[in-house]
Design a protein around this motif. Sequence first.
Motif, PDB file in Angstrom:
ATOM      1  N   SER A 201       0.789  -0.950  -0.177  1.00  0.00           N
ATOM      2  CA  SER A 201      -0.290  -0.286  -0.073  1.00  0.00           C
ATOM      3  C   SER A 201       0.799   1.339  -0.392  1.00  0.00           C
ATOM      4  CB  SER A 201      -1.027  -0.113   1.011  1.00  0.00           C
ATOM      5  OG  SER A 201      -0.001   0.280   2.783  1.00  0.00           O
TER       6      SER A 201
ATOM      7  N   CYS B 288      -8.728  -8.232  -7.950  1.00  0.00           N
ATOM      8  CA  CYS B 288      -9.442  -8.377  -6.825  1.00  0.00           C
ATOM      9  C   CYS B 288      -9.556  -9.971  -5.985  1.00  0.00           C
ATOM     10  CB  CYS B 288     -11.554  -8.168  -7.328  1.00  0.00           C
ATOM     11  SG  CYS B 288     -11.631  -6.281  -7.330  1.00  0.00           S
TER      12      CYS B 288
ATOM     13  N   CYS C 278     -17.741  -9.887  -4.545  1.00  0.00           N
ATOM     14  CA  CYS C 278     -17.488 -10.867  -5.144  1.00  0.00           C
ATOM     15  C   CYS C 278     -18.616 -11.992  -5.613  1.00  0.00           C
ATOM     16  CB  CYS C 278     -18.057 -11.783  -3.495  1.00  0.00           C
ATOM     17  SG  CYS C 278     -16.363 -11.535  -2.050  1.00  0.00           S
TER      18      CYS C 278
ATOM     19  N   ARG D  89     -16.255 -11.803   0.967  1.00  0.00           N
ATOM     20  CA  ARG D  89     -14.678 -11.644   0.426  1.00  0.00           C
ATOM     21  C   ARG D  89     -13.573 -11.289   1.909  1.00  0.00           C
ATOM     22  NH1 ARG D  89     -11.802  -9.025  -2.360  1.00  0.00           N
ATOM     23  NH2 ARG D  89     -13.408  -8.830  -4.120  1.00  0.00           N
ATOM     24  N   ILE D  90     -12.752 -12.642   1.808  1.00  0.00           N
ATOM     25  CA  ILE D  90     -11.594 -12.514   2.815  1.00  0.00           C
ATOM     26  C   ILE D  90     -10.965 -11.518   2.879  1.00  0.00           C
ATOM     27  CG2 ILE D  90      -9.345 -13.621   3.786  1.00  0.00           C
ATOM     28  CD1 ILE D  90     -12.351 -14.844   3.465  1.00  0.00           C
ATOM     29  N   SER D  91      -9.534 -10.397   2.328  1.00  0.00           N
ATOM     30  CA  SER D  91      -9.823  -9.147   1.695  1.00  0.00           C
ATOM     31  C   SER D  91      -9.002  -9.198   0.766  1.00  0.00           C
ATOM     32  CB  SER D  91      -7.701  -9.780   2.218  1.00  0.00           C
ATOM     33  OG  SER D  91      -7.460 -10.376   1.352  1.00  0.00           O
ATOM     34  N   SER D  92      -8.538  -7.602  -0.080  1.00  0.00           N
ATOM     35  CA  SER D  92      -8.619  -6.962  -1.364  1.00  0.00           C
ATOM     36  C   SER D  92      -7.648  -8.555  -2.320  1.00  0.00           C
ATOM     37  CB  SER D  92      -8.094  -6.081  -1.270  1.00  0.00           C
ATOM     38  OG  SER D  92      -7.079  -5.723  -0.146  1.00  0.00           O
ATOM     39  N   VAL D  93      -6.647  -9.057  -1.486  1.00  0.00           N
ATOM     40  CA  VAL D  93      -5.683  -9.468  -1.777  1.00  0.00           C
ATOM     41  C   VAL D  93      -5.998 -10.821  -1.928  1.00  0.00           C
ATOM     42  CG1 VAL D  93      -3.187 -10.857  -1.240  1.00  0.00           C
ATOM     43  CG2 VAL D  93      -3.654  -8.413  -0.844  1.00  0.00           C
ATOM     44  N   VAL D  94      -6.747 -12.197  -1.283  1.00  0.00           N
ATOM     45  CA  VAL D  94      -7.077 -12.589  -0.936  1.00  0.00           C
ATOM     46  C   VAL D  94      -8.150 -13.082  -2.402  1.00  0.00           C
ATOM     47  CG1 VAL D  94      -8.278 -15.165   0.079  1.00  0.00           C
ATOM     48  CG2 VAL D  94      -5.944 -14.258   0.998  1.00  0.00           C
TER      49      VAL D  94
ATOM     50  N   CYS E 141     -12.581 -13.880  -2.465  1.00  0.00           N
ATOM     51  CA  CYS E 141     -13.873 -14.181  -2.018  1.00  0.00           C
ATOM     52  C   CYS E 141     -13.495 -15.428  -1.928  1.00  0.00           C
ATOM     53  CB  CYS E 141     -14.827 -13.522  -2.495  1.00  0.00           C
ATOM     54  SG  CYS E 141     -14.622 -11.641  -3.216  1.00  0.00           S
TER      55      CYS E 141
END
Length: 423
Positions: free
Chosen positions: A169, A289, A307, A313-318, A320
Amino acid sequence: MSAAVVLLLLFFSCVTSNADEVTNFHISLSSSLTPSTNSTWISHSNKFAFGFYPTPNGYAVCVSFTNYFDKSRTVVWTANTDDPIVPDNAVMLLTEDGLVLKTFDSSETISIIGKSSRPVGGAAMLDSGNFVLLDYRGSVTWQTFDHPTDCIVPGQFLSPGTQLLSHASETDLRKGMFRLKMQTDGNLVLYDSDSLDVTRDAYYASGTAGRGNKTCLILLNDGHLFLFDGTSVVMNITAGGSPAFEVLYLARIDPDGIFRVYNRSWQPEDDWRPMWAVSDDKCYPKGVCGINSYCSYKDGDAADCRCLPGYNRISSVVGCISNLVVDCSDNDQSSKFEMTRIQNVTWEDNYYSALDVSSEQGCKEACLKDCSCRVALYRDGQCRKQKLPLRYGRWQTVIEDVAFVRVANSSTAAGNKVLCSSL
């Protein structure tokens, strides 16, 4: 590009280091830095600083602009991007082995930054933004320019086989989700960080594959960004202009996956402005996403990550995941599940089965009857059952695919039987 500039560049080989010959040691052996006292070594013109850089999570070792030129002290190089944060009681010592990072009250070494192949005699923070270690003859034995992180500055090469890695970030200096690779085939390519160096995972390519293993990316001090093969300019990415002494430039792959060239004046109250970007579309980077999701974007907005129906959603990296559970021994799938329709959305078309069907309804039914099918894409009479996880999801009005997603129907509580759940 002028003939004079081309002739100058012919003296450089892109596969060798960007070495600056330094005869005077600005920083002598046994010099040290700590976060709380003498925290940086400054270049001659007070333009760049090397040393401890404060972040919201603690201190990192970085090269940055000084606040004399840039109030935000923009970072141009970061040490140990896998885990850049160091203890508050850290001390950095210049030794013959390189820069040794230790805790103040311990002899235990945390890491060695810039480990040298020859005994180090001194170091210098150069006005180019390059921090160098030097041997006793004054020759560069290690330099930050050879190990770029998320950006390059004027005079720096991105050499064949090397890459830029985005930060997690704007304030988190760990490596993030995207990378820019200067491939040894001469192609400059953008990928998500977990992908292979293959065409299907790329979201930008310069189209210069085959131009040889000496091709590198160069930024000049007029904002001119281009590919150069040691003999000629392969491709101009930005035009540049007349060099301006009081203008700063950098080229960076940002945390959002967009590669940009920035400039700003030397006035401390000024800020960095993008003068070029590989795209203005925030959904342009593949994987922005995460899995099992799709990206929607309107001009001026941030990427909107959504999603699949029934996924969380788990995170923006992982991305859904779903807790949907399907009992494949149950032949009556339609009594427990239904297919939700989504239009103008598509993903990487990684199907395990493709069927010719007469209608959308036929595709829905084919997926519902197959307990392994979670998502199907329909277009022009073909139903393609997709493997999970889904990658590179995108919503656009021009997309003709129609997606069908398996969800629990209103009479069934999803996840009653933990037999096989989906990512």
